[in-house]
Design an enzyme around this catalytic site. Structure first.
Site, PDB file in Angstrom:
ATOM      1  N   TYR A 163      -8.076   1.042  -7.003  1.00 53.45           N
ATOM      2  CA  TYR A 163      -6.619   1.231  -7.043  1.00 53.45           C
ATOM      3  C   TYR A 163      -6.002   0.209  -7.997  1.00 53.45           C
ATOM      4  O   TYR A 163      -6.024  -0.993  -7.745  1.00 53.45           O
ATOM      5  CB  TYR A 163      -6.048   1.070  -5.638  1.00 53.45           C
ATOM      6  CG  TYR A 163      -4.663   1.636  -5.471  1.00 53.45           C
ATOM      7  CD1 TYR A 163      -4.492   2.914  -4.949  1.00 53.45           C
ATOM      8  CD2 TYR A 163      -3.529   0.921  -5.829  1.00 53.45           C
ATOM      9  CE1 TYR A 163      -3.227   3.454  -4.773  1.00 53.45           C
ATOM     10  CE2 TYR A 163      -2.262   1.451  -5.666  1.00 53.45           C
ATOM     11  CZ  TYR A 163      -2.115   2.716  -5.137  1.00 53.45           C
ATOM     12  OH  TYR A 163      -0.855   3.255  -4.975  1.00 53.45           O
ATOM     13  N   TYR A 214       0.345   8.231 -11.123  1.00 48.75           N
ATOM     14  CA  TYR A 214       0.514   7.442  -9.902  1.00 48.75           C
ATOM     15  C   TYR A 214       0.886   8.398  -8.771  1.00 48.75           C
ATOM     16  O   TYR A 214       2.048   8.724  -8.554  1.00 48.75           O
ATOM     17  CB  TYR A 214       1.610   6.393 -10.103  1.00 48.75           C
ATOM     18  CG  TYR A 214       1.882   5.532  -8.896  1.00 48.75           C
ATOM     19  CD1 TYR A 214       1.028   4.488  -8.555  1.00 48.75           C
ATOM     20  CD2 TYR A 214       2.993   5.743  -8.090  1.00 48.75           C
ATOM     21  CE1 TYR A 214       1.274   3.686  -7.458  1.00 48.75           C
ATOM     22  CE2 TYR A 214       3.249   4.948  -6.984  1.00 48.75           C
ATOM     23  CZ  TYR A 214       2.391   3.931  -6.676  1.00 48.75           C
ATOM     24  OH  TYR A 214       2.627   3.131  -5.578  1.00 48.75           O
TER      25      TYR A 214
END
Length: 388
Positions: free
Chosen positions: A292, A342
């Site tokens: 991430y 995102y």
């Protein structure tokens, strides 16, 4: 969860919308488009869906999606707290539900107009007297009002402890954009950057520059989870959810966990222990890491937290192309949150699916085990996906 747990769940389908800065449609429509695409990919009738898993930050109610799908009955629904830290949480919930027989077909989804309707990167101005907002109010009074500012504090500490430099952060940002440049689904497809571009970008919150920061994206992603046996009877080779875990160390608050003993964002070490124990695997068994990357520098402590190198050694690990497609551990071959999109990390699960199917544009040959992680510096999560 102990190492004795055996998952019976597999991913059977993946779907996504395009990733943009202005979708021109509601989050509910985005969610439905991604879910229907995932079900079509799996070869599953929408009427058969009986479970849903998403994030507390998602604005689309499970019962409305259930109604619009025309499903017969809903037997399971769950939400994982947060956004980025929860990236793999819905998969964990789906894995548990399917393995326990509480649902047969669970759809995990995340849909957001996070660029055109609201933006997470702007200064926070919390008003409701929740426990989180009370602490954010205190931090805001110190000038720490954006995620970038909050993470910058922890990464400056990481630099102090390990000797990592902005040159190391540039390596992550440039590599990620290189991967995205080859990915037609990425917002930054065809748009690599150089180290000169990186250092010319404005400073957002020292030491974070503009090109260290993830995107703000409109789009949606959905994943279909069912039993391994049923997945094997469908169109694609089953992608096993070999392990899933969540974690947070003592004394944590969230992005501003400055009161705990170690403020460096290595929360993933707790998740890593759970994942490797469940799957019966170790770091050396992982072929691709989807880490991430809400901010490029956080990839370094994540590499350490998940055991790919010792604490403080990530700056050496990332050199000489080791995190590129042909390296020892490709990281974020899709372009990550920095350069693909995102969608709170669920698009990273999509890349893991493509890698295991052998259809990624940046394919790691023979990929059999892939780690996907949630955000660091918050309550986090992770999964190991693989082939039998």
């Amino acid at each position: 969860m102990s190492g004795s747990f055996v998952s019976r769940a597999a991913i059977a389908g993946y779907g996504a919308t395009e990733f943009s800065k202005c979708s021109g449609r509601s989050e509910l429509q985005l969610a439905m488009e991604a879910i229907l695409a995932a079900l079509a990919d799996a070869g599953v009738d929408p009427a058969e869906v009986d479970g849903f898993a998403t994030y507390t930050m998602d604005n689309n109610s499970e019962h409305e999606i259930f109604r619009l799908l025309g499903a017969r009955e809903m037997r399971f629904f769950a939400r994982t707290t947060g956004g980025g830290g929860a990236a793999c949480g819905p998969l964990q919930q789906a894995m548990l539900a399917v393995s326990a027989g509480m649902a047969d077909t669970v759809v995990c989804y995340r849909a957001m107009n996070e660029r055109s309707e609201y933006r997470f990167g702007v200064p926070m101005a919390p008003t409701a007297p929740t426990s989180a907002n009370l602490l954010f109010g205190f931090l805001g009074a110190q000038g720490l009002r954006t995620p970038a500012a909050l993470i910058a504090m922890t990464m400056r500490r990481y630099m102090h402890e390990t000797g990592a430099t902005e040159e190391d952060f540039a390596t992550v940002a440039v590599t990620t954009r290189k991967h995205a440049a080859a990915n037609p689904n990425a917002f930054f497809h065809g748009k690599p950057i150089t180290r000169e571009d990186y250092f010319a970008a404005p400073m957002i919150a020292d030491p974070l520059r503009l090109l260290d920061c993830c995107q703000e994206t409109d789009g949606a992603v959905a994943i279909v989870v069912t039993s391994v046996e049923r997945a094997a009877a469908l169109g694609h080779r089953p992608i096993r959810i070999k392990a899933a875990a969540q974690g947070l160390p003592k004394g944590s608050f969230g992005l501003g966990s400055y009161w705990r003993e170690d403020i460096v964002p290595r929360e993933g070490s707790i998740v890593a222990r759970g994942l490797y124990a469940q799957a019966g695997l170790g770091p050396k068994d992982i072929d691709v890491a989807i880490l991430y990357d809400h901010f490029a520098p956080t990839v370094l402590p994540s590499l350490e937290a998940y055991g790919f190198c010792a604490p403080g050694e990530a700056k050496e690990f990332i050199k000489d192309g080791n995190i590129e497609i042909g390296g020892s551990l490709p990281v974020n071959p899709h372009g990550g949150l920095l350069a693909e999109a995102y969608i709170h990390g669920l698009n990273g699960v999509g890349e893991a699916v493509r890698q295991l199917r052998g259809t990624s544009v940046n394919q790691r040959p023979g990929a059999a085990n892939i780690l996907v992680t949630g955000a660091s510096a918050v309550p986090t999560s992770g999964v190991i996906l693989g082939l039998d």
